[in-house]
Design a protein around this motif. Sequence first.
Motif, PDB file in Angstrom:
ATOM      1  N   ASN A  57      15.655  16.943  16.894  1.00 45.49           N
ATOM      2  CA  ASN A  57      14.213  16.993  17.186  1.00 45.49           C
ATOM      3  C   ASN A  57      13.381  16.148  16.221  1.00 45.49           C
ATOM      4  N   LYS A  59      13.340  16.466  12.847  1.00 43.36           N
ATOM      5  CA  LYS A  59      13.195  17.132  11.561  1.00 43.36           C
ATOM      6  C   LYS A  59      14.295  16.643  10.600  1.00 43.36           C
ATOM      7  N   ASP A 100       8.689  18.419  10.405  1.00 48.36           N
ATOM      8  CA  ASP A 100       8.862  19.770  10.906  1.00 48.36           C
ATOM      9  C   ASP A 100       7.583  20.190  11.628  1.00 48.36           C
ATOM     10  N   LYS A 101       7.722  20.909  12.717  1.00 50.18           N
ATOM     11  CA  LYS A 101       6.551  21.385  13.465  1.00 50.18           C
ATOM     12  C   LYS A 101       5.655  22.267  12.598  1.00 50.18           C
TER      13      LYS A 101
END
Length: 137
Positions: A57, A59, A100-101
């Motif tokens: 994703n 990250k 990172d989200k």
Amino acid sequence: MLLWAFSFRDSLEEYAEFLQKSLIEHYDSSQESKLVKKYELNVTNNGFCRYKRYFNNGKVEYFAFKLAKFKDLDYYGTASSGQLFLRTKIDDVIVQTYNDKKGDVDSMAACIVIPLKNIEAEDLNIMKERLTKINNP
């Protein structure tokens, strides 16, 4: 005294090379293959252990500690598959996350967890012995 300093440096380089080879040889990417697309695992000849994971994703997680801060290791699993916990004396492991989200984070931890495979108790004992010798030449 001067000769002793040079002999320790050679030992540190030898120990680091052995640890690097052992960790790479036994690294088990299959434990993380669904999440992690790439990893970097380095034990440097100037005394650092660095582990970086690149997730699918985007990250990125980065862990690093000075080998002189090593305290102990634990292995949970079987000879065919498990996780190695490299523990430091206190929160000596640098932990950084990127992309990172939840946002980028810099923190400290007391261990690094590395997935391993096909490793015997004797190999783990040798790793522990060499890490301990780095701290107590």
